[in-house]
Design a protein around this motif. Structure first.
Motif, PDB file in Angstrom:
ATOM      1  N   ALA A  65       0.179   6.611   0.129  1.00  0.00           N
ATOM      2  CA  ALA A  65      -1.069   5.503   0.761  1.00  0.00           C
ATOM      3  C   ALA A  65      -2.215   5.896   1.300  1.00  0.00           C
ATOM      4  O   ALA A  65      -3.160   5.291   1.254  1.00  0.00           O
ATOM      5  N   ALA A  66      -2.441   6.852   2.159  1.00  0.00           N
ATOM      6  CA  ALA A  66      -3.314   7.529   3.206  1.00  0.00           C
ATOM      7  C   ALA A  66      -3.520   8.583   2.181  1.00  0.00           C
ATOM      8  O   ALA A  66      -5.584   8.789   2.219  1.00  0.00           O
ATOM      9  N   THR A  67      -2.807   9.355   0.905  1.00  0.00           N
ATOM     10  CA  THR A  67      -3.846   9.959   0.204  1.00  0.00           C
ATOM     11  C   THR A  67      -5.068   8.927  -0.408  1.00  0.00           C
ATOM     12  O   THR A  67      -6.111   9.288  -0.848  1.00  0.00           O
ATOM     13  N   ARG A  68      -4.606   7.938  -1.380  1.00  0.00           N
ATOM     14  CA  ARG A  68      -4.846   6.681  -2.237  1.00  0.00           C
ATOM     15  C   ARG A  68      -6.546   6.516  -0.922  1.00  0.00           C
ATOM     16  O   ARG A  68      -7.248   6.393  -2.197  1.00  0.00           O
ATOM     17  N   ARG A  69      -6.129   6.259  -0.192  1.00  0.00           N
ATOM     18  CA  ARG A  69      -7.428   5.758   1.300  1.00  0.00           C
ATOM     19  C   ARG A  69      -8.418   6.705   1.006  1.00  0.00           C
ATOM     20  O   ARG A  69      -9.277   6.481   0.625  1.00  0.00           O
ATOM     21  N   LYS A  70      -8.160   8.277   1.443  1.00  0.00           N
ATOM     22  CA  LYS A  70      -8.204   8.880   1.637  1.00  0.00           C
ATOM     23  C   LYS A  70      -9.239   9.633   0.371  1.00  0.00           C
ATOM     24  O   LYS A  70     -10.426   9.631  -0.103  1.00  0.00           O
ATOM     25  N   ASN A  71      -8.731   9.361  -1.115  1.00  0.00           N
ATOM     26  CA  ASN A  71      -9.530   8.734  -2.588  1.00  0.00           C
ATOM     27  C   ASN A  71      -9.966   8.621  -2.602  1.00  0.00           C
ATOM     28  O   ASN A  71     -11.452   8.521  -3.119  1.00  0.00           O
ATOM     29  N   GLU A  72     -10.190   7.639  -2.031  1.00  0.00           N
ATOM     30  CA  GLU A  72     -10.957   6.284  -2.404  1.00  0.00           C
ATOM     31  C   GLU A  72     -12.681   6.419  -1.634  1.00  0.00           C
ATOM     32  O   GLU A  72     -13.578   6.116  -2.680  1.00  0.00           O
ATOM     33  N   GLU A  73     -11.833   7.247  -0.309  1.00  0.00           N
ATOM     34  CA  GLU A  73     -12.767   6.989   0.836  1.00  0.00           C
ATOM     35  C   GLU A  73     -14.205   8.141  -0.075  1.00  0.00           C
ATOM     36  O   GLU A  73     -15.256   7.928   0.089  1.00  0.00           O
ATOM     37  N   ALA A  74     -13.420   9.338  -0.502  1.00  0.00           N
ATOM     38  CA  ALA A  74     -14.127  10.315  -1.118  1.00  0.00           C
ATOM     39  C   ALA A  74     -15.146  10.217  -2.778  1.00  0.00           C
ATOM     40  O   ALA A  74     -16.352  10.638  -2.571  1.00  0.00           O
ATOM     41  N   LYS A  75     -13.920   9.288  -3.667  1.00  0.00           N
ATOM     42  CA  LYS A  75     -14.906   8.551  -4.192  1.00  0.00           C
ATOM     43  C   LYS A  75     -15.804   7.392  -3.957  1.00  0.00           C
ATOM     44  O   LYS A  75     -17.387   7.425  -4.313  1.00  0.00           O
ATOM     45  N   ALA A  76     -16.567   7.013  -2.927  1.00  0.00           N
ATOM     46  CA  ALA A  76     -16.608   5.836  -2.197  1.00  0.00           C
ATOM     47  C   ALA A  76     -18.461   6.743  -2.090  1.00  0.00           C
ATOM     48  O   ALA A  76     -19.241   6.488  -2.210  1.00  0.00           O
ATOM     49  N   ASN A  82      14.189   3.362  12.755  1.00  0.00           N
ATOM     50  CA  ASN A  82      14.408   4.589  12.155  1.00  0.00           C
ATOM     51  C   ASN A  82      14.460   4.891  11.219  1.00  0.00           C
ATOM     52  O   ASN A  82      13.650   5.830   9.975  1.00  0.00           O
ATOM     53  N   THR A  83      15.285   4.319  10.691  1.00  0.00           N
ATOM     54  CA  THR A  83      15.590   3.976   9.475  1.00  0.00           C
ATOM     55  C   THR A  83      14.895   4.242   8.083  1.00  0.00           C
ATOM     56  O   THR A  83      14.766   4.605   7.212  1.00  0.00           O
ATOM     57  N   LEU A  84      13.797   2.902   8.833  1.00  0.00           N
ATOM     58  CA  LEU A  84      13.318   2.367   7.568  1.00  0.00           C
ATOM     59  C   LEU A  84      11.965   3.117   8.295  1.00  0.00           C
ATOM     60  O   LEU A  84      10.620   3.447   6.900  1.00  0.00           O
ATOM     61  N   ARG A  85      11.028   3.374   9.094  1.00  0.00           N
ATOM     62  CA  ARG A  85      10.328   4.126   9.696  1.00  0.00           C
ATOM     63  C   ARG A  85      10.382   5.622   8.526  1.00  0.00           C
ATOM     64  O   ARG A  85       9.099   6.122   7.855  1.00  0.00           O
ATOM     65  N   TYR A  86      11.256   6.419   8.675  1.00  0.00           N
ATOM     66  CA  TYR A  86      11.425   7.150   8.118  1.00  0.00           C
ATOM     67  C   TYR A  86      12.055   7.289   6.329  1.00  0.00           C
ATOM     68  O   TYR A  86      11.091   7.982   5.737  1.00  0.00           O
ATOM     69  N   TYR A  87      12.613   6.098   6.062  1.00  0.00           N
ATOM     70  CA  TYR A  87      11.904   5.544   4.549  1.00  0.00           C
ATOM     71  C   TYR A  87      10.642   5.496   3.842  1.00  0.00           C
ATOM     72  O   TYR A  87      10.770   6.032   3.064  1.00  0.00           O
ATOM     73  N   SER A  88       9.877   5.304   4.330  1.00  0.00           N
ATOM     74  CA  SER A  88       8.724   4.646   4.082  1.00  0.00           C
ATOM     75  C   SER A  88       7.755   5.992   4.244  1.00  0.00           C
ATOM     76  O   SER A  88       6.980   5.577   3.970  1.00  0.00           O
ATOM     77  N   GLN A  89       8.164   6.945   4.951  1.00  0.00           N
ATOM     78  CA  GLN A  89       7.375   8.276   5.250  1.00  0.00           C
ATOM     79  C   GLN A  89       6.197   8.688   3.624  1.00  0.00           C
ATOM     80  O   GLN A  89       5.721   8.683   3.154  1.00  0.00           O
ATOM     81  N   ILE A  90       7.431   8.764   2.536  1.00  0.00           N
ATOM     82  CA  ILE A  90       6.449   9.110   1.419  1.00  0.00           C
ATOM     83  C   ILE A  90       5.214   8.123   1.383  1.00  0.00           C
ATOM     84  O   ILE A  90       4.314   7.862   0.873  1.00  0.00           O
ATOM     85  N   GLY A  91       5.530   6.940   1.406  1.00  0.00           N
ATOM     86  CA  GLY A  91       5.239   5.718   0.758  1.00  0.00           C
ATOM     87  C   GLY A  91       4.369   5.226   1.565  1.00  0.00           C
ATOM     88  O   GLY A  91       2.699   5.124   1.187  1.00  0.00           O
ATOM     89  N   ASP A  92       3.824   5.658   2.177  1.00  0.00           N
ATOM     90  CA  ASP A  92       2.802   5.829   4.288  1.00  0.00           C
ATOM     91  C   ASP A  92       1.909   6.625   3.684  1.00  0.00           C
ATOM     92  O   ASP A  92       0.444   6.386   3.182  1.00  0.00           O
ATOM     93  N   LYS A  93       2.437   8.274   3.592  1.00  0.00           N
ATOM     94  CA  LYS A  93       1.848   9.812   2.890  1.00  0.00           C
ATOM     95  C   LYS A  93       0.682   9.120   1.493  1.00  0.00           C
ATOM     96  O   LYS A  93      -0.002   9.307   1.430  1.00  0.00           O
TER      97      LYS A  93
END
Length: 167
Positions: free
Chosen positions: A146-157, A133-144
């Motif tokens: 990464a999701a934003t980067r994927r979304k932006n790349e898909e929109a760009k494509a 749970n600690t690692l999941r909590y800590y990784s939230q910002i990085g996960d978000k």
């Protein structure tokens, strides 16, 4: 985590409005909608009354009790406004302190999560299960992110895809 440039708060820590207890009101939501407020020119009008009522008030039909009540309310209002300014500053300090403490605490989480990750990588991989749970909590910002980067790349494509030929 960002470093804070801050100074210790040196203002009042207690705001005592006990002397104003008889004057304090708690109106229902929307209860101030039709109440009259001070208008421009109050200071000039107040000075005029202070200069004129003692000599001409009775002649003008101004009862001394009403004028005295007006003067007393004005003095109380000035004191209330001062207390309110102090309370608002203290509330601001409390909000900023809360945010600064959260920031520092998130830094502590980052240090602990990195220690867990380093231990898992170099010493004992089983610790990740204990601190899942600690690692999941800590990784939230990085996960978000990464999701934003994927979304932006898909929109760009999608934007790069040529439009279909109309028939």
């Amino acid at each position: 985590m960002s470093q804070l440039n801050h100074a210790p708060y040196t203002g009042p820590l207690f705001i005592d409005v006990q002397e104003h207890k008889p004057d304090l009101v708690d109106l229902p939501p929307g209860g101030t909608a039709r109440l009259k407020r001070e208008k421009d020119g109050f200071a000039v009008m107040y000075k005029e009354l202070a200069d004129s009522v003692p000599a001409q008030g009775a002649k003008a039909g101004i009862a001394s009790e009403i004028y005295q009540r007006f003067v007393d309310r004005t003095a109380t209002l000035e004191k209330i406004r001062q207390k309110r300014a102090e309370a608002e500053k203290l509330a601001e300090v409390l909000r900023e302190t809360e945010i600064a403490l959260e920031n520092a605490r998130e830094g502590d989480v980052a240090v602990m999560a990195k220690a867990i990750q380093t231990t898992a990588q170099h010493i004992d991989p089983t610790v990740t299960g204990t601190f899942e749970n600690t690692l999941r909590y800590y990784s939230q910002i990085g996960d978000k992110a990464a999701a934003t980067r994927r979304k932006n790349e898909e929109a760009k494509a999608e934007d790069a895809t040529p439009p279909a030929n109309p028939v």
